[in-house]
Design a protein around this motif. Structure first.
Motif, PDB file in Angstrom:
ATOM      1  N   GLU A  52       0.857  -1.282  -0.009  1.00 58.37           N
ATOM      2  CA  GLU A  52      -0.005  -0.097  -0.064  1.00 58.37           C
ATOM      3  C   GLU A  52       0.856   1.294   0.067  1.00 58.37           C
ATOM      4  O   GLU A  52       1.896   1.354   0.834  1.00 58.37           O
ATOM      5  N   ARG A  66       0.783   5.317   0.218  1.00 57.58           N
ATOM      6  CA  ARG A  66       0.075   6.462   0.833  1.00 57.58           C
ATOM      7  C   ARG A  66       0.598   7.711   0.581  1.00 57.58           C
ATOM      8  O   ARG A  66       2.111   7.783   0.637  1.00 57.58           O
ATOM      9  N   SER A 112      -4.390   6.675  -0.925  1.00 64.34           N
ATOM     10  CA  SER A 112      -4.005   5.295  -0.700  1.00 64.34           C
ATOM     11  C   SER A 112      -4.169   4.561  -2.031  1.00 64.34           C
ATOM     12  O   SER A 112      -5.151   4.374  -2.411  1.00 64.34           O
TER      13      SER A 112
END
Lengths: 417, 200
Positions: free
Chosen positions: A312, A314, A323
């Protein structure tokens, strides 16, 4: 006779309005290829409708590579509206159809000539020509009504600038925040009327405030060009690196150099024992072979049929994060892989989406790399700073990079996470 | 001499050792050429080994049938058992390829299919050769008949029920069952003939 004719005419008019369906793609029809674009489908007084949008990104060499997106719009009296985002690749053909009870009620297509990957500059103004002059080149200017501004982060993916000059009613703060967090530069062009006070408060006293991957800029007609010169490209820069950052490293299988001596020894032992000991020898060597394969099982098959890696990324500022989750999957058996949520492949492959699910059909041992639809999250913090991360070299100086368990958080230079 | 001892002596014979050696050597070569140590590259050793096993065992079955069709049911039974044993002794190598290739099929039904198909083909070819008399050589092309018939039936029904070469991924339970029944029919017939006092 005349009454009958009028009755038939009225029925025809009513029937035409009953079939009213409309698909709106992008901002006022302006699409950006290679980005998530907003989609709005409207139907009035219709039955249950299945909406299908198919974008083919194949070519003569690879054949068709369709991306098929399907929605089910419940019918009923009155207006039914579906709002979502769709990832539009560089398509060869883009078509849509709405069908109800097996009958196509509306359809359309877009020519590849309409394909354009220049980002958009959305202007919310009673006189859009004025603010448009302040914008740098390389963007497509789209005057847009304030009431239609989307409040979903992914819908702002194709937008680089959002300009608000205060000549219209103030937009919803959620739409402005979503645009900024998605990566757009939102310019509040002063002087602003009192109704814009809540939005102005978001900017505070600073000319530049960071939210998520984008910025909220406060300027006048004189200072705005200077603010817009430095492009804020964090979302794009991080997105381009997603495939490189999310590396799948499946466990190595047994090396042939190790397997072959054992397999050869087994073959030799089989022949010798059978010649020397006959049936008992054959039984013994067969048992030995089975035990050997079972013992070497974890080395021969070092992991499950599907190996995956998830990362992930961000971009966080002002307490908000844009995100995107990248997935790399290797299915050694091939077949259908279903991922929860909306995803797009990083390289052109056929796939299909339904609300809440994206399905791919990779071949055996075909590496599949995907990126999820951008989402708005609250910045959580608590990650470990990683100043030597490879991503730091690709981003402007002063950018703060933190890492955690399958998470990379990028805080733009000059921003507070 | 009991059946057990006869089989034991048959397995220790020079010819059988050579057949087994050739079969295992071919399996090792296939494993070597189709093995991939790169985790991101497809390991297709199972597919190569399966093709080799079914093809080589079928050839052995036809060859052994032409060699033994004049012999009695005892010899035929022993040869069928020896052929099955060759298939089983190659199974661990096949299992290694199976583990590394991740095929979407099951290992044990495939090994059963390999073994039963070879045994059934041996039985069929032996029967045809014995029936053809001096034209026994016609048994070689005739050996393709059950394979062709199974293919035609599968094509007609649109399923994979009988054809023994479903090298693509998928279940092989039904072909394994069919060819096992086919092989057992010949084995039962020969066992019955043996019991009734036929020659060994």
């Amino acid at each position: 006779m005349r009454q009958l004719f009028l009755a038939v005419l009225l029925a025809a008019c009513l029937s035409a309005s009953a079939q009213e369906t409309e698909l709106l793609l992008g901002f006022d029809g302006e699409l950006v290829a290679g980005r998530w674009n907003p989609l709005e489908f409207r139907s009035r007084d219709a039955g249950d409708i299945t909406l299908t949008v198919t974008a083919d990104q194949g070519d003569l060499r690879r054949g068709q590579l369709p991306a098929r997106h399907t929605w089910h719009v419940p019918g009923g009296a009155g207006l039914s509206v579906l709002e979502d985002e769709i990832f539009l690749p560089h398509w060869q053909s883009l078509s849509w159809s709405a069908s109800s009870d097996g009958r196509v009620v509306a359809s359309g297509s877009l020519h590849p000539r309409e394909l354009d990957d220049r980002p958009l500059a959305v202007i919310v103004s009673a006189a859009a020509a004025g603010p448009a002059r302040l914008l740098p080149s390389g963007v497509r200017v789209v005057p847009y009504p304030v009431a239609s501004l989307p409040e979903r982060l992914a819908a702002w993916d194709p937008v680089r600038y959002l300009v608000l000059d205060g000549t219209t009613a103030p937009p919803a703060a959620a739409a402005v925040i979503a645009a900024a967090a998605a990566g757009a530069d939102v310019l509040l062009l002063e002087p602003l009327p009192a109704s814009y006070a809540p939005l102005r408060a978001l900017a505070g006293d600073s000319a530049v405030s960071h939210y998520g991957a984008g910025r909220l800029l406060l300027g006048t007609a004189e200072t705005a060009p200077g603010l817009l010169v430095s492009t804020n490209g964090y979302a794009a820069a991080v997105g381009e690196q997603l495939g490189t950052l999310n590396v799948l490293e499946p466990a190595r299988p047994l090396r042939l150099g190790l397997l072959l001596p054992f397999a050869g020894a087994y073959a030799l032992l089989s022949v010798v024992l059978l010649r020397v000991a006959g049936v008992p020898g054959a039984a013994a060597v067969l048992c030995l072979g089975i035990v050997g394969v079972l013992a070497a099982g974890p080395q021969l098959r070092p992991g499950p049929a599907v190996s995956s890696s998830r990362l992930e990324v961000r971009v966080s500022a002002g307490g908000l994060s844009r995100s995107v989750t990248g997935s790399a999957l290797l299915d050694r058996q091939g077949g259908t892989l279903e991922l929860p949520g909306a995803h797009r492949p990083l390289k052109p492959v056929p796939y299909a989406t339904r609300p809440g699910t994206t399905s791919f059909t990779p071949g055996r041992w075909q590496l599949l790399e995907t990126a999820s639809r951008p989402e708005l999250r609250e910045a959580t913090g608590g990650l470990t700073p990683a100043p030597d991360h490879p991503l730091a070299a690709l981003l402007p100086p002063g950018t703060v990079i933190s890492t955690g368990d399958s998470i990379i958080e990028v805080t733009p230079a000059g921003a507070v996470p | 001499m009991s059946g057990w001892h006869s089989l034991d002596r048959h397995l220790r014979s020079e010819g059988f050792s050579q057949l087994l050696s050739a079969f295992l050597l071919l399996s090792l070569l296939t494993l070597t050429f189709s093995w991939s140590g790169n985790p991101l590259e497809a390991n297709n050793s199972w597919y190569g080994l399966t093709a080799l096993r079914r093809g080589a065992l079928a050839l052995m079955a036809v060859g052994l049938a032409l060699h033994t069709f004049r012999a009695g049911p005892g010899v035929r039974l022993r040869t069928m058992a020896a052929l099955s044993l060759i298939s089983l002794l190659g199974a661990p190598l096949s299992a290694a390829g199976f583990a590394a290739s991740y095929p979407a099929t099951s290992l044990i039904p495939n090994i059963v299919l390999d073994t039963a198909f070879a045994a059934a083909l041996y039985g069929f070819t032996t029967m045809v050769a014995a029936a053809a008399g001096r034209a026994f050589f016609l048994a070689v092309p005739a050996a393709t008949l059950p394979i062709a018939a199974s293919l035609l039936l599968d094509e007609a029904t649109g399923n994979n029920l009988l054809f023994p070469f479903p090298l693509a991924d998928g279940p092989v339970f039904l072909p394994a069952l069919f060819w096992t029944a086919f092989a057992l029919a010949f084995a039962a017939a020969w066992a019955l003939a043996l019991r009734r006092g036929g020659e060994r």
